[in-house]
Write a protein that holds these residues in place. Structure first.
Motif, PDB file in Angstrom:
ATOM      1  N   VAL B 248       0.832  -1.207   0.000  1.00  0.00           N
ATOM      2  CA  VAL B 248       0.000   0.000   0.000  1.00  0.00           C
ATOM      3  C   VAL B 248       0.869   1.261   0.000  1.00  0.00           C
ATOM      4  O   VAL B 248       0.723   2.140  -0.863  1.00  0.00           O
ATOM      5  CB  VAL B 248      -0.956  -0.004   1.220  1.00  0.00           C
ATOM      6  N   LEU B 249       1.804   1.325   0.961  1.00  0.00           N
ATOM      7  CA  LEU B 249       2.641   2.525   1.075  1.00  0.00           C
ATOM      8  C   LEU B 249       3.489   2.743  -0.174  1.00  0.00           C
ATOM      9  O   LEU B 249       3.682   3.876  -0.614  1.00  0.00           O
ATOM     10  CB  LEU B 249       3.567   2.422   2.292  1.00  0.00           C
ATOM     11  N   THR B 250       3.999   1.647  -0.735  1.00  0.00           N
ATOM     12  CA  THR B 250       4.856   1.797  -1.915  1.00  0.00           C
ATOM     13  C   THR B 250       4.057   2.352  -3.085  1.00  0.00           C
ATOM     14  O   THR B 250       4.511   3.276  -3.775  1.00  0.00           O
ATOM     15  CB  THR B 250       5.506   0.450  -2.302  1.00  0.00           C
ATOM     16  N   ILE B 251       2.867   1.809  -3.318  1.00  0.00           N
ATOM     17  CA  ILE B 251       2.085   2.277  -4.472  1.00  0.00           C
ATOM     18  C   ILE B 251       1.722   3.753  -4.300  1.00  0.00           C
ATOM     19  O   ILE B 251       1.864   4.561  -5.231  1.00  0.00           O
ATOM     20  CB  ILE B 251       0.841   1.383  -4.683  1.00  0.00           C
ATOM     21  N   VAL B 252       1.314   4.132  -3.091  1.00  0.00           N
ATOM     22  CA  VAL B 252       0.988   5.548  -2.842  1.00  0.00           C
ATOM     23  C   VAL B 252       2.233   6.414  -3.059  1.00  0.00           C
ATOM     24  O   VAL B 252       2.187   7.446  -3.742  1.00  0.00           O
ATOM     25  CB  VAL B 252       0.432   5.730  -1.403  1.00  0.00           C
ATOM     26  N   SER B 253       3.374   5.961  -2.499  1.00  0.00           N
ATOM     27  CA  SER B 253       4.609   6.748  -2.651  1.00  0.00           C
ATOM     28  C   SER B 253       5.013   6.863  -4.117  1.00  0.00           C
ATOM     29  O   SER B 253       5.447   7.925  -4.564  1.00  0.00           O
ATOM     30  CB  SER B 253       5.771   6.102  -1.889  1.00  0.00           C
ATOM     31  N   LEU B 254       4.881   5.757  -4.860  1.00  0.00           N
ATOM     32  CA  LEU B 254       5.284   5.776  -6.273  1.00  0.00           C
ATOM     33  C   LEU B 254       4.491   6.822  -7.035  1.00  0.00           C
ATOM     34  O   LEU B 254       5.049   7.625  -7.803  1.00  0.00           O
ATOM     35  CB  LEU B 254       5.034   4.403  -6.914  1.00  0.00           C
ATOM     36  N   ILE B 255       3.186   6.842  -6.801  1.00  0.00           N
ATOM     37  CA  ILE B 255       2.344   7.769  -7.557  1.00  0.00           C
ATOM     38  C   ILE B 255       2.620   9.215  -7.120  1.00  0.00           C
ATOM     39  O   ILE B 255       2.722  10.116  -7.958  1.00  0.00           O
ATOM     40  CB  ILE B 255       0.856   7.369  -7.425  1.00  0.00           C
ATOM     41  N   ALA B 256       2.844   9.415  -5.811  1.00  0.00           N
ATOM     42  CA  ALA B 256       3.156  10.769  -5.329  1.00  0.00           C
ATOM     43  C   ALA B 256       4.484  11.253  -5.904  1.00  0.00           C
ATOM     44  O   ALA B 256       4.594  12.388  -6.382  1.00  0.00           O
ATOM     45  CB  ALA B 256       3.199  10.763  -3.802  1.00  0.00           C
ATOM     46  N   VAL B 257       5.489  10.365  -5.888  1.00  0.00           N
ATOM     47  CA  VAL B 257       6.810  10.749  -6.416  1.00  0.00           C
ATOM     48  C   VAL B 257       6.714  10.974  -7.926  1.00  0.00           C
ATOM     49  O   VAL B 257       7.354  11.878  -8.482  1.00  0.00           O
ATOM     50  CB  VAL B 257       7.857   9.670  -6.057  1.00  0.00           C
ATOM     51  N   ASP B 258       5.898  10.169  -8.588  1.00  0.00           N
ATOM     52  CA  ASP B 258       5.714  10.318 -10.031  1.00  0.00           C
ATOM     53  C   ASP B 258       5.152  11.709 -10.354  1.00  0.00           C
ATOM     54  O   ASP B 258       5.625  12.397 -11.261  1.00  0.00           O
ATOM     55  CB  ASP B 258       4.764   9.222 -10.529  1.00  0.00           C
ATOM     56  N   LEU B 259       4.162  12.110  -9.561  1.00  0.00           N
ATOM     57  CA  LEU B 259       3.563  13.436  -9.756  1.00  0.00           C
ATOM     58  C   LEU B 259       4.619  14.519  -9.563  1.00  0.00           C
ATOM     59  O   LEU B 259       4.723  15.464 -10.360  1.00  0.00           O
ATOM     60  CB  LEU B 259       2.410  13.628  -8.762  1.00  0.00           C
ATOM     61  N   LEU B 260       5.432  14.334  -8.529  1.00  0.00           N
ATOM     62  CA  LEU B 260       6.487  15.313  -8.231  1.00  0.00           C
ATOM     63  C   LEU B 260       7.462  15.422  -9.407  1.00  0.00           C
ATOM     64  O   LEU B 260       7.782  16.516  -9.884  1.00  0.00           O
ATOM     65  CB  LEU B 260       7.216  14.862  -6.958  1.00  0.00           C
ATOM     66  N   PHE B 261       7.898  14.255  -9.892  1.00  0.00           N
ATOM     67  CA  PHE B 261       8.860  14.245 -11.004  1.00  0.00           C
ATOM     68  C   PHE B 261       8.258  14.864 -12.258  1.00  0.00           C
ATOM     69  O   PHE B 261       8.892  15.656 -12.948  1.00  0.00           O
ATOM     70  CB  PHE B 261       9.312  12.811 -11.293  1.00  0.00           C
ATOM     71  N   THR B 262       7.020  14.460 -12.548  1.00  0.00           N
ATOM     72  CA  THR B 262       6.374  14.973 -13.764  1.00  0.00           C
ATOM     73  C   THR B 262       6.253  16.492 -13.685  1.00  0.00           C
ATOM     74  O   THR B 262       6.499  17.194 -14.672  1.00  0.00           O
ATOM     75  CB  THR B 262       4.988  14.311 -13.932  1.00  0.00           C
ATOM     76  N   THR B 263       5.916  16.997 -12.494  1.00  0.00           N
ATOM     77  CA  THR B 263       5.795  18.450 -12.317  1.00  0.00           C
ATOM     78  C   THR B 263       7.147  19.129 -12.545  1.00  0.00           C
ATOM     79  O   THR B 263       7.236  20.139 -13.254  1.00  0.00           O
ATOM     80  CB  THR B 263       5.308  18.765 -10.874  1.00  0.00           C
ATOM     81  N   VAL B 264       8.197  18.531 -11.959  1.00  0.00           N
ATOM     82  CA  VAL B 264       9.535  19.118 -12.112  1.00  0.00           C
ATOM     83  C   VAL B 264       9.961  19.098 -13.577  1.00  0.00           C
ATOM     84  O   VAL B 264      10.428  20.107 -14.124  1.00  0.00           O
ATOM     85  CB  VAL B 264      10.563  18.372 -11.221  1.00  0.00           C
ATOM     86  N   PHE B 265       9.750  17.961 -14.244  1.00  0.00           N
ATOM     87  CA  PHE B 265      10.139  17.857 -15.659  1.00  0.00           C
ATOM     88  C   PHE B 265       9.356  18.852 -16.508  1.00  0.00           C
ATOM     89  O   PHE B 265       9.892  19.457 -17.444  1.00  0.00           O
ATOM     90  CB  PHE B 265       9.919  16.430 -16.179  1.00  0.00           C
ATOM     91  N   TYR B 266       8.090  19.019 -16.172  1.00  0.00           N
ATOM     92  CA  TYR B 266       7.235  19.961 -16.899  1.00  0.00           C
ATOM     93  C   TYR B 266       7.759  21.379 -16.693  1.00  0.00           C
ATOM     94  O   TYR B 266       7.877  22.174 -17.634  1.00  0.00           O
ATOM     95  CB  TYR B 266       5.796  19.834 -16.387  1.00  0.00           C
ATOM     96  N   ALA B 267       8.118  21.683 -15.423  1.00  0.00           N
ATOM     97  CA  ALA B 267       8.574  23.049 -15.093  1.00  0.00           C
ATOM     98  C   ALA B 267       9.882  23.383 -15.797  1.00  0.00           C
ATOM     99  O   ALA B 267      10.099  24.523 -16.212  1.00  0.00           O
ATOM    100  CB  ALA B 267       8.743  23.174 -13.578  1.00  0.00           C
ATOM    101  N   ILE B 268      10.783  22.385 -15.947  1.00  0.00           N
ATOM    102  CA  ILE B 268      12.067  22.684 -16.607  1.00  0.00           C
ATOM    103  C   ILE B 268      11.992  22.447 -18.118  1.00  0.00           C
ATOM    104  O   ILE B 268      13.001  22.497 -18.817  1.00  0.00           O
ATOM    105  CB  ILE B 268      13.236  21.870 -15.994  1.00  0.00           C
ATOM    106  N   GLY B 269      10.795  22.198 -18.588  1.00  0.00           N
ATOM    107  CA  GLY B 269      10.602  22.081 -20.031  1.00  0.00           C
ATOM    108  C   GLY B 269      11.014  20.751 -20.618  1.00  0.00           C
ATOM    109  O   GLY B 269      11.271  20.628 -21.813  1.00  0.00           O
ATOM    110  N   TRP B 270      11.109  19.727 -19.765  1.00  0.00           N
ATOM    111  CA  TRP B 270      11.448  18.378 -20.271  1.00  0.00           C
ATOM    112  C   TRP B 270      10.192  17.596 -20.552  1.00  0.00           C
ATOM    113  O   TRP B 270      10.049  16.478 -20.398  1.00  0.00           O
ATOM    114  CB  TRP B 270      12.336  17.667 -19.240  1.00  0.00           C
TER     115      TRP B 270
END
Lengths: 267, 270
Positions: B248-270
């Motif tokens: 449970v914790l891993t799946i929640v963490s994966l999706i939260a971290v994924d959102l974080l990464f996607t946001t960062v990549f989006y912000a830096i234009g990747w």
């Protein structure tokens, strides 16, 4: 027996949260002797053992091994100390994913630079010592309780320890196997000249193997002496424990306990 | 008053637990990184270190390839089937391979592989280490001067991180093939056309962002599983609780971290 103790337990107190498991205990273990720590369930004897092997730290007090403080040891120094001791755990604690051979070989593979052939010979020698040569290639799940203890003992002997710690060596074994393990321990102690600390509540076994015994009760050592001294002790508590009597100070105390308080709680 | 305080208590205890777990995981990963040199390159540790690493790579990675490939093949096929009518209504059905390749390589390949690996390897690592705690094996390791982090955690974290990156590549390819099969046989698109579109639209950064995510996902899966496994108390029941919590914790963490990464990549234009 020399005058300098191999292990000195100096006023060690161990608390887990609010509960005091060991209360300012003092104990000396002399070089080459077999000391048996007796005590009922929950008396703190296994905690005592874990403190002496450095797996947990005392809340206060100190333990000196050959004059060196376990408290002051760095992690590396503690590991050097652990390489010089052997521990037989209650369940044997064999690594279930490895064969008996690999279990015994593990400390050698980890801590020595010996080649595989040398390790193979050494492992087989250890297995022969405990009479388990035939089971070298078996997995722990294929062993009986007594065989697991023997395999655990062979692994404890892997690094030629100077001190051996045994946690309930007879627990869960039938009387014959238990006797066999006792004889094996005595044979090894004599053969290797190691210092042994045995934690147990099995009196037959304790009388067979002990040079000296101490009785732990509610976190304090209440009696100590040789087998004869303990057998002839006039202390009613020691007498009750040693003879396994249902009536005596131990059971009376339990009955008198704060039953009403426990029953009514905070009402 | 109690019913008013209860939700506040629930939220604050949740946040505290999250912070404590995140701290413990970071600590474990730091310890693993520090022990890695000793485990894999020191004269004494490397004999068992490499053997353990290899064993875990096979267990975690190689054995997961069929299941990860199958799941992502299906996801690629589903995406093609779902998108084709919508795109066809705009007359843009030829964009199916473009969308599938971007979605799979950037997002679904690493994420779905990680979720499958959580069930496949994370749960098994937590259960295995938890059982070792219960049967005193961890204490036995310590008593033999073998640090559990070096002996158990390092090979699992490294194996899972490396194999997660490999699985993301294999899984993403399987996803693209799933889309290709549907496009070819159900939508009547040419195979060559599909492949050309896929390689035309994919940029190196799509590939790299996916791999970075996959590596981080691998570290999260193994570190959480090892952390929860090592903290098992209470026998067989404790092992069960640790396994469930890991998934449970891993799946929640994966999706939260994924959102974080996607946001960062989006912000830096990747």
């Amino acid at each position: 027996m020399t005058t300098t103790p191999a292990i000195q337990v100096l006023d060690v107190t161990k608390r887990f949260g609010e509960r005091t498991v060991l209360d300012a205990v003092r104990l000396d273990v002399h070089e080459g002797e077999t000391l048996v720590i007796l005590g009922g369930s929950g008396s703190g004897k296994s905690t005592m053992l874990r403190l002496m092997i450095g797996n947990i730290k005392p809340s206060s007090g100190d333990i000196l091994v050959w004059g060196k403080s376990l408290n002051k040891m760095t992690e590396d120094e503690l590991n050097t100390y652990r390489k010089s001791i052997g521990v037989l755990f209650q369940s044997g604690a064999l690594f279930n994913s490895m064969t008996v051979f690999d279990n015994v070989a593990l400390p050698m593979r980890e801590h020595t630079r010996s080649d595989e052939e040398t390790i193979r010979i050494q492992v087989l020698m250890k297995l022969e010592m405990v009479g388990l040569l035939d089971a070298a290639r078996r997995m722990p799940s294929e062993l009986s309780g007594g065989m697991k203890k023997r395999a655990g003992l062979a692994r404890a002997l892997a690094m030629d320890p100077k001190i051996l710690f045994y946690d309930e060596p007879s627990a869960g074994l039938d009387p014959v196997t238990s006797h066999e393990i006792d004889l094996l321990m005595m044979k090894l102690n004599k053969l290797l000249g190691v210092t042994s600390v045995v934690v147990t509540h099995e009196m037959d076994s304790a009388f067979r193997i002990a040079d000296r015994m101490v009785l732990l009760d509610r976190g304090k050592f209440v009696a100590s002496g040789t087998v004869d001294e303990m057998k002839h002790s006039t202390d009613p508590l020691v007498h009750q424990f040693i003879n396994g009597e249902a009536e005596g100070p131990l059971t009376e105390r339990r009955r008198e306990g704060h039953y009403v308080d426990e029953l009514l709680g905070d009402i | 008053m109690n019913f008013l305080l209860r939700p506040i208590f629930f939220v604050t205890s949740g946040i505290t637990e999250f912070l404590v777990t995140a701290g413990a995981i970071s600590n474990l990963l730091f310890d693993s990184a520090r022990s890695a040199r000793r485990s894999l390159f020191s004269k004494q540790g490397r004999r068992l270190g490499w053997a353990n690493l290899w064993l875990q790579m096979v267990r975690v990675g190689v054995r997961s390839i069929p299941i990860v490939s199958l799941v992502l093949f299906c996801i690629g096929a589903i995406l093609a089937l779902q998108m084709s009518p919508v795109l066809a209504s705009f007359g843009q059905q030829q964009l199916v391979p473009d969308i599938i390749s971007i979605a799979i390589f950037r997002e679904l390949g690493p994420l779905v592989s990680a979720i499958v690996l959580t069930g496949f390897a994370g749960a098994s690592i937590a259960a295995e280490i938890g059982s070792m705690v219960v049967s005193e094996e961890i204490e036995a390791l310590e008593a033999h001067a073998i640090e559990p982090v070096r002996f158990l955690v390092v090979p699992r974290v490294f194996a899972t991180t490396v194999m997660m990156v490999c699985l993301a590549v294999v899984g993403s390819l399987a996803g693209v093939i799933g889309g290709l099969v549907v496009a070819r046989f159900a939508l009547g698109m040419g195979m060559r056309q599909y492949v050309v579109h896929t390689f035309d639209v994919l940029l190196a950064r799509d590939f790299i962002t996916g791999l970075i995510k996959a590596g981080v996902f691998g570290a999260i899966i193994s570190a959480l599983a090892c952390h929860l496994g090592l903290r098992v108390t209470g026998g067989a029941q404790g092992v069960g609780v640790a396994t469930t919590r890991t998934v449970v914790l891993t799946i929640v963490s994966l999706i939260a971290v994924d959102l974080l990464f996607t946001t960062v990549f989006y912000a830096i234009g990747w």
